[in-house]
Each structure stands twice: as structure tokens, then as C-alpha cells.
Design an enzyme around this catalytic site. Structure first.
Site, PDB file in Angstrom:
ATOM      1  CG  ASP A  22      -1.892   1.164   1.221  1.00 36.45           C
ATOM      2  OD1 ASP A  22      -1.978   1.869   0.199  1.00 36.45           O
ATOM      3  OD2 ASP A  22      -2.562   1.382   2.246  1.00 36.45           O
ATOM      4  CG  ASP A  24      -3.319   6.733  -4.672  1.00 37.29           C
ATOM      5  OD1 ASP A  24      -2.591   5.833  -4.224  1.00 37.29           O
ATOM      6  OD2 ASP A  24      -4.432   7.018  -4.190  1.00 37.29           O
TER       7      ASP A  24
END
Length: 508
Positions: free
Chosen positions: A107, A328
């Protein structure tokens, strides 16, 4: 971001089935070919569900983004983007003494490495990924120690909102944390310090077993989607740029540079490369990162379709508190600033091959074609500060929703960021490219690449030394995941039936 549910994936296949009514009833349904891993299902999954999960991510309360060395730290990448199989990226880390191996979700949108500890409330005990879940116990590790509220590292985490210590707590109280994600899932626990084991690739192209003492989270409570067993892993590995991220900790110890790189495979098998180091390959281009931002903000200046720049005011992309362009890897799709979306979709629809049939389903622009995607759709180019270009191929802005016979249904995967002038480039754009996050020089680089191949990575800052890494098994681990389809054959047959007899779409 949590992976999509199987039921959602099935519902998506049923929803897009109506678009393929003209297909012959005798034609079998071919499986949609998905790419990527890391919670990035971009074929056969409802756009509404993908948008919901991305929106939940963007609303979460704590979502940052990343950011003389002995060697390059190399992490294996496993998992699959296919929602019928996995739907997330994960890697393996070894912690404690004696060492235990943990599967943790990769992540780049959070900072902390945390794993499930024992005891734990709400933590899954089995996984649909066919992996054996583990839990960490500080009391059984000879090198483990709890971080207290008086520890300087806890004090630093308090300033960034990544630690919790009540005013009534004594200096010896454990340094705690609580992370809540926008989809309602969450975890809480306390910080510990212990040994992390990893592979370091040296300048002689040899892999060495290395270790370092790091701080990570010990989760004793989980809620929401984190409690579900279907795609459960042992924790989350945050690659953020705050002080307690593993990237920052290993850099401060002189173990790895303040640079990390990834290359996400866009094939059905998924996988890829993840290194703490700088990938060096021909064709890499760089543009500055916008300074003093919590995310990886870039200065996007214009967008072109087939070489024609779109009529979008460049001020729409200027970075501020309410607008800008963010890279992202934790966002599944891509989101265009509200004011840029209509010109983009209109230009794509106008530039497709005459043989492509245009349709609209639930407000999404879709296309039906029997030709190859590269020959049927235009190329998009993003231009950043310094004239640096990022080529976006059709498969980086389209989602394959279904296929029957020779007809393939594609829908535009770039979504309107409703009411916001923020552009977010998620994994749909990032796949099949090298991305280098060079925090030391505040720049980001990229290049198109076959991520099934090895790469060259610098071993030290300022020296022309390279190593070859990626795409190999790490220490012959026996805890590799194996995958099987989560969709029963009966449901697949039902989808075929609905593809043949469904209806109800608008066409233009």
C-alpha cells in the site's frame, strides 16, 4: 483499498451483458482478461463499485503517499488483479526471532507496516487466497520490545497523527495507533520494535540475507472489510514517506536509498517488481514532484488525444488545496478533474475507428469492437512540467468488461471526479510502466516496460553501479499463495444466458 467482492464481480458481468445483445445465442462467453494485482480489477467489474472504493479511499482520514547505501532491498510481488481470483498486490516480510513470515498487502497510500498480533479481536483466521495466516507475538520473540509513549519515535508519530497516547497515560504506556479507512474498515494496536529480514541485492549481483531493527504496528483489533476471510492477508505494508514508514526507517539506518521503484505487470498472471532503490533503464523521463505535499503531486499541464491537445485551461491542473494531479498506486482507476472529463471523453469517442460501435451504459462511455484495441482507439498523451510526456495506450484508459466471440466490450475507465478539480492517476494508468519515486531529488520518473523482465537498479547514490533484480523466487519460500477461481460454473453459465437474452442499453 479493499478488494472487490465476488458477488460484485458477478453482478458487473451481468450488468454489461445487456450491451452485447446482438451476439449470437450459440456463442460462448469468454472470460474477461484482467491485468494487475493490488486491488486493481479493471475487467469484468462494475465501474460503480470501483468508483465507490476509490472514493472511499480518497475520503479516508489518514492517507498519505510515499516517499552511501549498502544495497537494493528487493521485495517479491504476488497476487492478481482478477476479481475472480485475488484482487490485490501483496508481498512477504519476515519479522521477529525466531523469524516468522507474513503476507502483507502493498500500500503506497499509507505509511505504517502492521501485522496481526495475538490475541486479536475481529481478525480473520483463514484466507480464501489459500495461504496460511500467521499472527505475531511480541512475547515469543527474543528481539521484540514495545514502544512506549515516552519514546522519541512515538512522539514523532504523534505529530503526524499516526500514534495515540492519552494525556493520562504514563510515560511507560504503550504507544498505540488507530487507522480508519474510508470504506469503514479499520485497525488498532500498538507499536513494537523488532528485527525485519529482507533480501539485499549487492553490486556483484548476489543476493544477501539482511536484517534491521524497525518499528511496526501490532494489530489487536480489526473491523469492516479487514475481518473478511475471502482475501485476507496478515497485514498491510505502507510505503509512505513519514518517519515510521519502512522506507524512511531503512534509509535512516543506511540500508537503502531514499528512492523506491515499482513495475506492475499488466498481464493476467500479474506480479511485478518492487524495490527500495532506483531502477535505471533507457527511456526513463523525469518531472519534478510538487514540494510540501502529502501525496505524489505532479505538474500536469495538458492532455492530447492522437496528438491534438484538448481545449482545457491549464490552470485547472495547478496544485492547490483543492486541485492538482496525484499519482496513487492505491487507486484502482483514474479520475479526471471535473472540468477536464467531458473534453476527454468526447475526443476519445470522436477518434475511434469507424468500425467501433459506441454505446452508453449507466452513464459510462463504452465501445464494442472486434478489432484490436491498439488499432481501434487513439493514444493519449499527458504533458507535465518541462515538456515531459507520458504515453497512455488504450489499455491504460479502457476497461475490458466482457467478450463474446470476436466482440469485445471496452468502457472508458477514467472517471469524472465529480465536483472536484483533482486528477488522480491510479493503477489503470501505472501498469506496464516503470515508476521511480525519487524522494532524495524530489522527482518522479517513468518509462513503458515489460514488467515480466528484469531491471537494472542503482546500488548506491551517485555511483554508476547496477544490479539485476526482479522476477525471481525469494529464498524458495514454501508459503507461496495458490489461486483458484471463486466463481462457480453455474453462475458463469447464468451470465452467458443473460449475455444472449439480456437487453436495455442506450446506443449512439
Amino acid at each position: 483499498m479493499r478488494p472487490p467482492e465476488v458477488a460484485v464481480a458477478v453482478a458487473a458481468a451481468v450488468a454489461v451483458a445487456a450491451l452485447l445483445v446482438p451476439a449470437a445465442a450459440s456463442v460462448p462467453l469468454l472470460p474477461a482478461a484482467l491485468a494487475l494485482q493490488r486491488a486493481v480489477p479493471h475487467k469484468g467489474v462494475a465501474l460503480e463499485e470501483l468508483r465507490r472504493r476509490d472514493w472511499a479511499r480518497h475520503r479516508s482520514s489518514r492517507r498519505g503517499l510515499l516517499g552511501g547505501v549498502a544495497g537494493v532491498v528487493d521485495f517479491p510481488v504476488e497476487g492478481s488483479a482478477n476479481p475472480f481470483m485475488v484482487g490485490l498486490y501483496f508481498t512477504r516480510v519476515k519479522l521477529g526471532n525466531p523469524a516468522k513470515e507474513f503476507f502483507v498487502q502493498i500500500d503506497t497510500g499509507s505509511d505504517i507496516l502492521w501485522v496481526t498480533c495475538s490475541p486479536c479481536t475481529g481478525c480473520p483466521t483463514s484466507s480464501g487466497l489459500n495461504i496460511q495466516l500467521e499472527s505475531f507475538s511480541p512475547d515469543t520473540s527474543s528481539t521484540s520490545s514495545r514502544i512506549t509513549c515516552s519514546d522519541d519515535r512515538c512522539t514523532a508519530a504523534l505529530h503526524t497523527g499516526e500514534a495515540v497516547c492519552q494525556t493520562s497515560d504514563s510515560p511507560s504506556s504503550p504507544c498505540g495507533y488507530t487507522f480508519t479507512y474510508g470504506d469503514g474498515s479499520g485497525t488498532s494496536g500498538y507499536y513494537v520494535s523488532d528485527t525485519m529480514y529482507f533480501d539485499t541485492v549487492m553490486g556483484n549481483e548476489q543476493t544477501a540475507n539482511s536484517s534491521a531493527s524497525i518499528v511496526f504496528g501490532c494489530s489487536n483489533s480489526q473491523s469492516g472489510d479487514l475481518t473478511k476471510a475471502d482475501r485476507a492477508v496478515d497485514g498491510i505494508f505502507g510505503f509512505g514517506q513519514h518517519q515510521l514508514s519502512v522506507v524512511s526507517q531503512l534509509n535512516s539506518l543506511g540500508v537503502s536509498p531514499r528512492v523506491f521503484s515499482h513495475c506492475l505487470k499488466g498481464s493476467d498472471n500479474g506480479g511485478g517488481i518492487l524495490v527500495l532503490g532506483e531502477i535505471v533503464e533507457p527511456g526513463l523521463v523525469y518531472t519534478p514532484l510538487v514540494p510540501s505535499q502529502p501525496h505524489y503531486n505532479l505538474n500536469l499541464e495538458s492532455i492530447a488525444v492522437n496528438g491534438q491537445k484538448l481545449p482545457i485551461d491549464s490552470s485547472l491542473f495547478t496544485t492547490s488545496n483543492t486541485q492538482g494531479t496525484i499519482v496513487d498506486s492505491g487507486t484502482t482507476l483514474a479520475y479526471l478533474a471535473d472540468g477536464a472529463y467531458d473534453p476527454f471523453v468526447t475526443s476519445i469517442a470522436a477518434a475511434v475507428s469507424p468500425s467501433v460501435r459506441s454505446l452508453v451504459s449507466k452513464g459510462n462511455q463504452c465501445f464494442l469492437t472486434s478489432s484490436s484495441v491498439d488499432s481501434s482507439f487513439p493514444t493519449v498523451t499527458l504533458y507535465f512540467m518541462g515538456g515531459v510526456a507520458m504515453t497512455v495506450k488504450p489499455e491504460n484508459y479502457l476497461l475490458q468488461q466482457a467478450s463474446v466471440d470476436n466482440n469485445v466490450l471496452w468502457c472508458i475507465g477514467w472517471q469524472r471526479n465529480q465536483g472536484q478539480e483533482i486528477t488522480i492517476l491510479g493503477d489503470l494508468v501505472l501498469k506496464d510502466k516503470i515508476f521511480v519515486y525519487d524522494l532524495a531529488n524530489m522527482r518522479m520518473g517513468w518509462a513503458d516496460y515489460d514488467c515480466s523482465m528484469s531491471v537494472n537498479v542503482t546500488t548506491s547514490s551517485g555511483k554508476n553501479q547496477y544490479v539485476n533484480t526482479g522476477q525471481y523466487d525469494v529464498n524458495g519460500s514454501t508459503r507461496r499463495a495458490s489461486y483458484k477461481s471463486l466463481i462457480p460454473a453455474g453462475i458463469a453459465a447464468m451470465v452467458v444466458h443473460m449475455l444472449v437474452f439480456g437487453g436495455g442499453v442506450s446506443r449512439r
